[in-house]
Write an enzyme that holds these catalytic residues in place. Structure first.
Site, mmCIF file in Angstrom:
data_model
loop_
_atom_site.group_PDB
_atom_site.id
_atom_site.type_symbol
_atom_site.label_atom_id
_atom_site.label_comp_id
_atom_site.label_asym_id
_atom_site.label_seq_id
_atom_site.Cartn_x
_atom_site.Cartn_y
_atom_site.Cartn_z
ATOM 1 N N GLU A 19 2.509 10.856 11.331
ATOM 2 C CA GLU A 19 3.762 10.802 12.101
ATOM 3 C C GLU A 19 3.532 10.645 13.654
ATOM 4 O OE1 GLU A 19 6.209 13.729 10.241
ATOM 5 O OE2 GLU A 19 6.692 12.229 8.883
ATOM 6 N N THR A 46 3.450 16.195 2.845
ATOM 7 C CA THR A 46 2.822 16.041 1.360
ATOM 8 C C THR A 46 1.754 14.937 1.249
ATOM 9 O OG1 THR A 46 4.753 16.877 0.249
ATOM 10 C CG2 THR A 46 3.101 15.572 -1.137
ATOM 11 N N ASN A 70 10.453 14.520 13.954
ATOM 12 C CA ASN A 70 10.506 15.624 13.240
ATOM 13 C C ASN A 70 11.688 16.678 13.870
ATOM 14 O OD1 ASN A 70 8.538 15.353 11.032
ATOM 15 N ND2 ASN A 70 6.983 15.514 12.721
ATOM 16 N N SER A 86 17.701 16.328 9.084
ATOM 17 C CA SER A 86 17.369 16.088 7.411
ATOM 18 C C SER A 86 18.735 16.257 6.867
ATOM 19 C CB SER A 86 16.441 17.338 6.881
ATOM 20 O OG SER A 86 17.191 18.459 6.947
ATOM 21 N N LYS A 142 -0.824 8.877 -0.210
ATOM 22 C CA LYS A 142 0.389 8.834 0.512
ATOM 23 C C LYS A 142 0.377 10.138 1.490
ATOM 24 C CE LYS A 142 4.306 10.475 0.197
ATOM 25 N NZ LYS A 142 4.228 11.775 0.553
ATOM 26 N N THR A 169 6.480 7.564 1.396
ATOM 27 C CA THR A 169 7.883 8.151 1.986
ATOM 28 C C THR A 169 8.178 7.591 3.484
ATOM 29 O OG1 THR A 169 7.145 10.431 2.272
ATOM 30 C CG2 THR A 169 8.379 9.924 0.559
#
Lengths: 437, 437
Positions: free
Chosen positions: B279, B200, B432, B437, B189, B167
């Site tokens: 990230e 995740t 973030n 989103s 991942k 992702t």
């Protein structure tokens, strides 16, 4: 909470001044001096702050950090709790006296100098230090400054002391309440990480209300649990955190419960001030957990939410990211209390239910309302970064006391707890990563 | 660790390809399609990944998140562990199927479609999902895409699957080892937070080495403890974390210990890849705790250090801030194990002792050496932020595998544990908080 609004630093300063009258029996003095630390090749400036209680009192209480590597002032402070009387508190900023050579010896040396100047027992002086860790306390220079410090003592306002104990704090913090003919006045410093090495919270609360030593200690322990122990800026815990409460006993106590209530209020408001002043904080987050099997679990859930970097980042961006809140609740329960049945858990943000019966309740209209709630709680709009990419907060006062309100009902009990935290912003990273110590 | 160096994305891709040969008995297929989520007014793109084991095998193992609000695929996956055989894994990205309406029902629907296409039992298909939470899984669209997906299956390389399950990952992650005539090949991942709602981690490990179901499950549980459970990017725990291990049994197992050792190696390397790809990660931090009373305490101390925002920020700025490391160690011990005597604790960074006998060992020369160690472990230099203040990492591959090495010797026992974590950067905040989103 939520009542005070300020439109300028001056306006807030005037309000602080109105809160800062010293209770009977106390004086406050401040001075500062320049010195050369042994550990670096430049000069540094240190503030000294003196709070005195005349005559020394047996009525005092203190709570210290649980960090396993406490600074020398904490080591000494724990011993002082066994002493008969306390007559003065000496606080320095710039150096925390943690992990430093001769830490305890140097702290005792400066206490003895203060005691000699005031004509009291050296063990009636409590030291406090905040700032760079590892550096040696400049004991000789402090001793040399003590006479000037004592001369500055006055019995009017605690505000100069609230300013002098600051390090990276953006503004001084003072809160007070009236209890019968007496008062409780507290000052605090702490902004997340200091100078820029360590998060340190120092709180000094003075009262003339006549409360016994045992009652003071009971009241303080309970007040701390629901205030300073219910906040988190970065989940880190200083080696120097200290909360001190001293009573001169000059005013009769009308009612112990009223005193305890007033003390709780001062502590809760100072704790909120510390979060609001946290490094790089743009939103204060208030998480109320209800329906918990016990208070410890309620507190654990709340802290899991406010300490989640993902929740913190979402709030920083005014993003009502309900998935991250659920994740943080589930992380704590699943790992710490896997026996809890969480299927009746519900979550609301700003009064809007966003999760219930195992399913999110989301639609574009609700998203708009949630986003407006986050935006209304923002303390400032970020300025663009400078040429080096460094972000600096544009305000040096809290314009309001609004919070992002998250409620988590665990649906499996009757206990509740409220915690305060903060978002995670570019300003925080700039404060703690872009500047070199 | 520390061996691999890459000078370009292409070079790394070639290396990945060399690792990615599928073990005997397995096939991999990928496809993608565009759909309209019900929850927003745009279109989205979803990858589907299929891993098959022909014939279905009773030799499989899985470990799932402990989060109390698991996604539907985790709920189903726990049930699948009781089934006789596993023949396929179907993974979708874009939507995590957590807290979504009809989550379990929709996941079972797509499993049944895959089973029908392959001619196996629906309960022999394991679902996996990662992406936005709260959104409904587009079951009809997935079912429609299954025939095309099955057609893409090939028995050569797992690399297309490693790419399709990504992702916000910057790059695919594949690790493999040879065991006798067989192999273990794992893909993973996970990048901290995904899409951009949830951290995740999905890991699929395929082997043709013939190991019994019970032994597989034992080996996996132990391997996970020292790999995926020993890392932290942001201390948050996804509602979907999953590690699956499947054996086709086509190659004889020369030695169970060799298999377990190889599995540990694959898991540890994939775990390190996940951190390195976290990230906004600029430095991977390796904390080794020795001299602990037990392994749980050693792990707790290590996680307290890597999860400290203050340590993370210091490392991001190449600041060898030893005080923050001591603070993080002391925070954990003082709060969780106040009975431990920490006076023999010593700390080193990059092999240099910085704290021992209760005192910091600091001087300008050592500071220079420590800073050089931090700088050498940096994965990239930050690009300046764009006009909106958003930071983007300039590389899409890990140029090396160096780490910032922090050793904490508690001096009170014989247990040890090593954890991996990451620094906290502007790039993380941008990922973030700056994107909605």
């Amino acid at each position: 909470m939520g009542q005070l609004t300020f439109h300028s630093e001056t306006e807030r300063h005037e309000w602080l001044r109105s809160q800062a009258d010293l209770p009977a029996g106390f004086k406050a003095g401040v001075t500062s001096f320049t010195f050369k630390p042994r550990e670096m090749n430049t000069t540094a400036r240190m503030n000294l702050t003196l709070l005195t209680c005349d005559p020394p009192t047996e009525k005092f209480a203190a709570v210290f950090t649980r960090n396993a590597f406490p600074g020398a002032p904490v080591t000494i402070g724990r011993e002082r709790l066994k002493e008969k009387k306390l007559g003065a508190v000496l606080v320095n900023n710039k150096i925390s006296n943690v992990g430093a050579p001769d830490g305890v010896k140097n702290a005792e040396t400066v206490c003895a100098a203060v005691a000699a100047a005031l004509g009291i027992d050296p063990r009636a002086v409590l030291p406090g230090s905040t700032g760079v860790i590892g550096w040696r306390l400049p004991a000789e220079e402090i001793v040399a400054a003590v006479p000037a410090l004592v001369k500055t003592c006055q019995d009017q306002s605690v505000l100069p002391a609230a300013e002098a104990i600051m390090t990276t704090d953006l503004y001084p913090k003072v809160r007070s309440v009236t209890i019968g003919d007496g008062r409780i006045v507290g000052i605090a410093k702490g902004a997340g990480m200091i100078e820029p090495n360590l998060a340190t919270m120092l709180v000094y609360i003075l009262t003339d209300v006549d409360v016994s030593r045992n009652d003071l200690r009971d009241c303080l322990a309970r007040a701390v649990e629901e205030s300073f122990n219910a906040i988190s800026i970065d989940s880190d815990q200083s080696t120097s955190d200290t909360v001190v409460l001293i009573s001169s006993g000059k005013a009769p106590c009308p009612d112990l419960e009223a005193f305890a209530h007033g003390l709780n209020s001062v502590c809760r408001k100072l704790a909120a001030d510390i979060v609001r002043n946290g490094e790089g904080v743009k939103h204060v987050i208030r998480v109320t957990v209800t329906g918990a099997p016990d208070m410890i679990i309620a507190k654990g859930v709340g802290k899991s939410v406010i300490n989640s970097p993902l929740v913190q980042c979402a709030v920083a961006g005014n993003d009502p990211n309900v998935g991250r809140v659920l994740m943080a609740v589930g992380k704590f329960i699943g790992n710490e209390h896997p026996d809890i049945n969480a299927e009746n858990c519900s979550i609301s943000i700003g009064g809007q239910t966003v999760f219930a019966n195992g399913v999110f309740q989301l639609d574009p209209d609700r998203e708009t309302v949630l986003r407006a709630h986050l935006e209304s709680a923002q303390l400032y709009e970020s300025d663009p970064p400078d040429a080096r990419g460094v972000f600096t907060p544009p305000v040096r006062f809290p314009p309001h006391e609004k919070t992002v309100d998250i409620c988590v009902d665990l649906g499996c009990g009757g206990a509740r707890f409220t915690v305060l935290g903060a978002d995670r912003t570019h300003e925080y990273i700039s404060e703690n990563a872009d500047y070199r110590s």
